[in-house]
Design a protein around this motif. Sequence first.
Motif, PDB file in Angstrom:
ATOM      1  N   SER A  88      20.231  23.483 -30.492  1.00 56.13           N
ATOM      2  CA  SER A  88      19.024  24.010 -30.841  1.00 56.13           C
ATOM      3  C   SER A  88      18.092  22.753 -31.451  1.00 56.13           C
ATOM      4  CB  SER A  88      19.108  24.731 -32.216  1.00 56.13           C
ATOM      5  OG  SER A  88      19.382  23.906 -33.360  1.00 56.13           O
ATOM      6  N   LEU A  89      18.317  21.603 -31.196  1.00 59.78           N
ATOM      7  CA  LEU A  89      17.606  20.283 -31.507  1.00 59.78           C
ATOM      8  C   LEU A  89      16.438  20.173 -30.375  1.00 59.78           C
ATOM      9  CD1 LEU A  89      20.289  17.784 -32.809  1.00 59.78           C
ATOM     10  CD2 LEU A  89      18.721  19.158 -34.073  1.00 59.78           C
ATOM     11  N   ARG A 140      23.701  11.809 -32.132  1.00 58.32           N
ATOM     12  CA  ARG A 140      23.720  12.506 -33.500  1.00 58.32           C
ATOM     13  C   ARG A 140      23.425  11.312 -34.409  1.00 58.32           C
ATOM     14  NH1 ARG A 140      28.907  14.920 -31.157  1.00 58.32           N
ATOM     15  NH2 ARG A 140      29.748  13.337 -31.600  1.00 58.32           N
ATOM     16  N   ARG A 200      31.267  26.039 -24.041  1.00 56.20           N
ATOM     17  CA  ARG A 200      30.207  24.996 -24.434  1.00 56.20           C
ATOM     18  C   ARG A 200      29.271  24.645 -23.147  1.00 56.20           C
ATOM     19  NH1 ARG A 200      28.420  25.175 -29.000  1.00 56.20           N
ATOM     20  NH2 ARG A 200      27.904  22.937 -28.997  1.00 56.20           N
ATOM     21  N   ASP A 216      24.282  20.114 -30.809  1.00 59.46           N
ATOM     22  CA  ASP A 216      23.414  21.102 -31.659  1.00 59.46           C
ATOM     23  C   ASP A 216      22.587  21.238 -30.643  1.00 59.46           C
ATOM     24  OD1 ASP A 216      21.764  22.856 -33.045  1.00 59.46           O
ATOM     25  OD2 ASP A 216      21.615  21.751 -34.908  1.00 59.46           O
ATOM     26  N   ASP A 248      30.152  18.595 -28.385  1.00 59.25           N
ATOM     27  CA  ASP A 248      29.867  18.935 -29.771  1.00 59.25           C
ATOM     28  C   ASP A 248      28.438  18.485 -29.970  1.00 59.25           C
ATOM     29  OD1 ASP A 248      30.024  19.452 -32.382  1.00 59.25           O
ATOM     30  OD2 ASP A 248      31.309  17.920 -32.989  1.00 59.25           O
TER      31      ASP A 248
END
Length: 272
Positions: free
Chosen positions: A142-143, A102, A165, A140, A138
Amino acid sequence: MRSLFPVTDLTESASGAEDPSGPPIDREWSLDELADAYAYPADPSAEGSATPWLRANMVSTLDGAAQHDGRSQPISCTADMRIFGTLRGLADVVIAGAETVRLEGYRPARAREAFAARRAAAGQGPATAVAVVTGSLDLDFSLPLFTEPLVPTLVVTGAGASADRIAAARTAGAEVVIAGEGARVDPARAVRELADRGLTRQLTEGGPRLLGQFVAAGVLDELCLTVSPMLTAGDAQRIAGGPGVTVPERFFLASLLEEAGFLFTRYRRTDR
């Protein structure tokens, strides 16, 4: 860049016709020379054993900071990034913790022409896989790390992780690797699970918490550490954090390069 530590493979690849007993000469090493210098040991899975070799690549300031303002780039340099790219070009898989993914804005590894022939000869695919270690998932999905990789990104988690998840990761195209009985990941099992998938040349780029877990589990074989000639003070993390080991483990210096005050060290376990 010059070799300061007379390791045979480095001296031969870096100096060519130069006298290895003479003074070190500053010049830019080619990617081929760096790839030779940082080559993994002979393929540990050549006889079907699927034995992994886990290497870490980290950077630290003179006062022990592994990052500045949460990122490693401000304490790095151009030569460090060339070595960073070389290590990625040699690996089967890059292993990183979710927080590092991240903070550093991880993207999928790309195929590089400079390493294409070397990777093909080693039986590797065109690009290095990325494995994200996360108990919570946790992330994303869509990255680009999940939507645009040349080879599927792996998500390493525990058996107790959220089923929703896990499903989201798989829907995004990620390969889910279970490496722990609860929600947490067992670092030694993560190494084995990746090796069982043919990913034996392993590279971790941290962050510090994940590297600390690998150290505590006794599965780190090699550390490539760039010593940055900078001082930051503050309370930045060291290169490895978390619980300490009972007895410090000794590594030996395998090679040492220098450029513009940056030291590029490579240490290996004494029993490997």
